[in-house]
Design a protein around this motif. Structure first.
Motif, mmCIF file in Angstrom:
data_model
loop_
_atom_site.group_PDB
_atom_site.id
_atom_site.type_symbol
_atom_site.label_atom_id
_atom_site.label_comp_id
_atom_site.label_asym_id
_atom_site.label_seq_id
_atom_site.Cartn_x
_atom_site.Cartn_y
_atom_site.Cartn_z
ATOM 1 N N SER A 1 -25.751 -37.305 -22.620
ATOM 2 C CA SER A 1 -26.433 -37.912 -23.761
ATOM 3 C C SER A 1 -25.618 -39.081 -24.327
ATOM 4 N N LYS B 1 -29.121 -44.072 -21.193
ATOM 5 C CA LYS B 1 -30.177 -43.875 -20.187
ATOM 6 C C LYS B 1 -31.503 -44.523 -20.620
ATOM 7 N N ASP C 1 -36.760 -37.059 -21.697
ATOM 8 C CA ASP C 1 -36.652 -36.271 -22.936
ATOM 9 C C ASP C 1 -38.027 -35.902 -23.498
ATOM 10 N N HIS D 1 -39.347 -32.447 -22.404
ATOM 11 C CA HIS D 1 -38.689 -31.194 -22.789
ATOM 12 C C HIS D 1 -39.672 -30.293 -23.524
ATOM 13 N N MET E 1 -31.518 -27.804 -28.983
ATOM 14 C CA MET E 1 -30.501 -28.868 -29.024
ATOM 15 C C MET E 1 -30.291 -29.361 -30.448
ATOM 16 N N LEU F 1 -28.289 -26.392 -23.857
ATOM 17 C CA LEU F 1 -29.291 -25.779 -22.986
ATOM 18 C C LEU F 1 -28.605 -25.040 -21.844
ATOM 19 N N ARG G 1 -33.394 -25.402 -18.616
ATOM 20 C CA ARG G 1 -33.619 -26.701 -17.968
ATOM 21 C C ARG G 1 -34.598 -26.640 -16.809
ATOM 22 N N TRP H 1 -38.201 -27.707 -17.381
ATOM 23 C CA TRP H 1 -38.222 -29.132 -17.719
ATOM 24 C C TRP H 1 -38.061 -29.987 -16.453
ATOM 25 N N SER I 1 -30.923 -36.304 -17.682
ATOM 26 C CA SER I 1 -29.468 -36.096 -17.673
ATOM 27 C C SER I 1 -28.985 -35.680 -16.278
ATOM 28 N N LEU J 1 -27.488 -33.274 -14.860
ATOM 29 C CA LEU J 1 -26.036 -33.067 -14.931
ATOM 30 C C LEU J 1 -25.449 -32.361 -13.715
ATOM 31 N N HIS K 1 -32.282 -39.562 -33.970
ATOM 32 C CA HIS K 1 -32.419 -38.877 -32.680
ATOM 33 C C HIS K 1 -32.035 -37.422 -32.861
ATOM 34 N N PHE K 2 -32.753 -36.530 -32.132
ATOM 35 C CA PHE K 2 -32.537 -35.091 -32.360
ATOM 36 C C PHE K 2 -31.199 -34.583 -31.824
ATOM 37 N N PHE K 3 -30.559 -35.327 -30.907
ATOM 38 C CA PHE K 3 -29.391 -34.786 -30.206
ATOM 39 C C PHE K 3 -28.110 -34.953 -31.026
ATOM 40 N N GLN L 1 -21.985 -31.258 -22.663
ATOM 41 C CA GLN L 1 -22.606 -32.069 -21.605
ATOM 42 C C GLN L 1 -21.548 -32.544 -20.598
HETATM 43 O O1 LIG Z 1 -29.715 -31.542 -19.901
HETATM 44 C C1 LIG Z 1 -29.653 -31.540 -21.123
HETATM 45 O O2 LIG Z 1 -28.816 -30.887 -21.763
HETATM 46 C C2 LIG Z 1 -30.611 -32.388 -21.908
HETATM 47 O O3 LIG Z 1 -31.479 -33.091 -21.080
HETATM 48 C C3 LIG Z 1 -29.899 -33.393 -22.761
HETATM 49 O O4 LIG Z 1 -29.138 -34.228 -21.970
HETATM 50 C C4 LIG Z 1 -30.881 -34.121 -23.646
HETATM 51 O O5 LIG Z 1 -32.194 -34.100 -23.156
HETATM 52 C C5 LIG Z 1 -30.647 -35.522 -23.955
HETATM 53 O O6 LIG Z 1 -29.560 -36.127 -23.389
HETATM 54 C C6 LIG Z 1 -30.716 -35.668 -25.439
HETATM 55 O O7 LIG Z 1 -31.203 -36.847 -25.757
#
Ligand SMILES: O=C(O)[C@H](O)[C@@H](O)[C@H](O)[C@H](O)CO
Ligand SMILES: Nc1ncnc2c1ncn2[C@@H]1O[C@H](COP(=O)(O)OP(=O)(O)OP(=O)(O)O)[C@@H](O)[C@H]1O
Length: 211
Positions: free
Chosen positions: A17, A21, A40, A43, A51, A57, A62, A65, A88, A90, A127-129, A137
């Motif tokens: 985050s 992106k 996003d 989600h 979040m 998460l 995930r 999503w 993301s 990840l 923004h919510f994050f 992350q």
């Molecule tokens: O995998 C995740 O934990 C999420 O996707 C986050 O990365 C959020 O969606 C995003 O980054 C917040 O804006």
């Protein structure tokens, strides 16, 4: 596949985050003339609530999503459309699912120092994050492996430079795939040339041609 309609290639702009992106993907989609999907926005509501409450998460959160994202990519590929998607992405296991998108899929990993990303998250409003989730992350992030189709870009550069680097490197990653059609990278090469030309100071192209 005829040479006038190259096979579509999806681009997934990935990273923790706050790496940019959404900003990068929106501009990239404009440059490439393809559709943009904000991951996003897909989600489930429960994920956003989690979040926003400061809880990272889990895999179980995930997967549904990621399924929605890959379904959107498959749908578009079937229609012959390429997408630029933010996600993301990840972990390697997530990317293995995302890469099965019905089209050549290139991952562009936006990467930067914790300090820089944290300061950008701190400067962002509405923004919510929460900034506090950044460490989770970064702990979860698995960088691209050498056998994955993609590349990393340093987000310390200004946005327009970042974008030009991506435009320059993308065609090789589209064209190199065994599943790419003969013309798959053509639109990307043409778009990269347009973007290079637009970035040159006015008249530089003509002066260079005169020499
Ligand atoms: O995998 C995740 O934990 C999420 O996707 C986050 O990365 C959020 O969606 C995003 O980054 C917040 O804006
Ligand atoms: N190269 C850059 N230089 C300076 N600022 C940038 C750059 N890229 C992005 N930003 C800024 O950093 C902040 C985070 O960017 P953005 O919201 O696009 O990140 P993101 O990865 O989509 O985040 P999230 O996953 O949380 O939605 C924004 O305020 C954006 O304007």
């Amino acid at each position: 596949m005829s040479s006038s309609s190259p096979q579509p290639a999806h681009v997934i702009v990935m990273g923790v985050s706050g790496t940019g992106k959404s900003s990068v993907a929106e501009a990239l989609a404009r440059e490439l003339g393809t559709r943009f999907v904000e991951g996003d926005a897909l989600h489930p509501e429960a994920n956003v609530r989690k979040m926003a409450a400061g809880t990272p998460l889990t895999d179980a959160d995930r997967w549904p999503w990621l399924d929605l994202i890959v379904a959107a990519m498959r749908r578009e590929a079937q229609e012959g459309n390429a997408l630029v998607v933010t996600c993301s992405a990840l972990k390697r296991s997530y990317r293995d699912v995302l890469a099965d998108s019905g089209a050549v899929t290139v991952f562009v990993h936006l990467s930067g120092s914790r300090e820089l990303i944290s300061s950008r998250l701190g400067g962002r409003e509405g923004h919510f994050f929460p900034q506090a989730l950044l460490d989770s992350q970064l702990d979860t992030l698995e960088p691209l492996g050498p056998d994955e189709n993609g590349f990393a870009v340093d987000v310390a550069a200004p946005l327009d430079e970042e974008l030009r680097e991506i435009m320059r490197r993308l065609p090789d990653h589209v064209g190199a795939r065994p599943d790419a059609g003969p013309d798959a990278a053509r639109p990307h090469r043409e778009a990269a040339a347009r973007s290079e030309a637009a970035a040159r100071p006015e008249g530089a192209a003509d002066r260079a041609a005169d020499r």
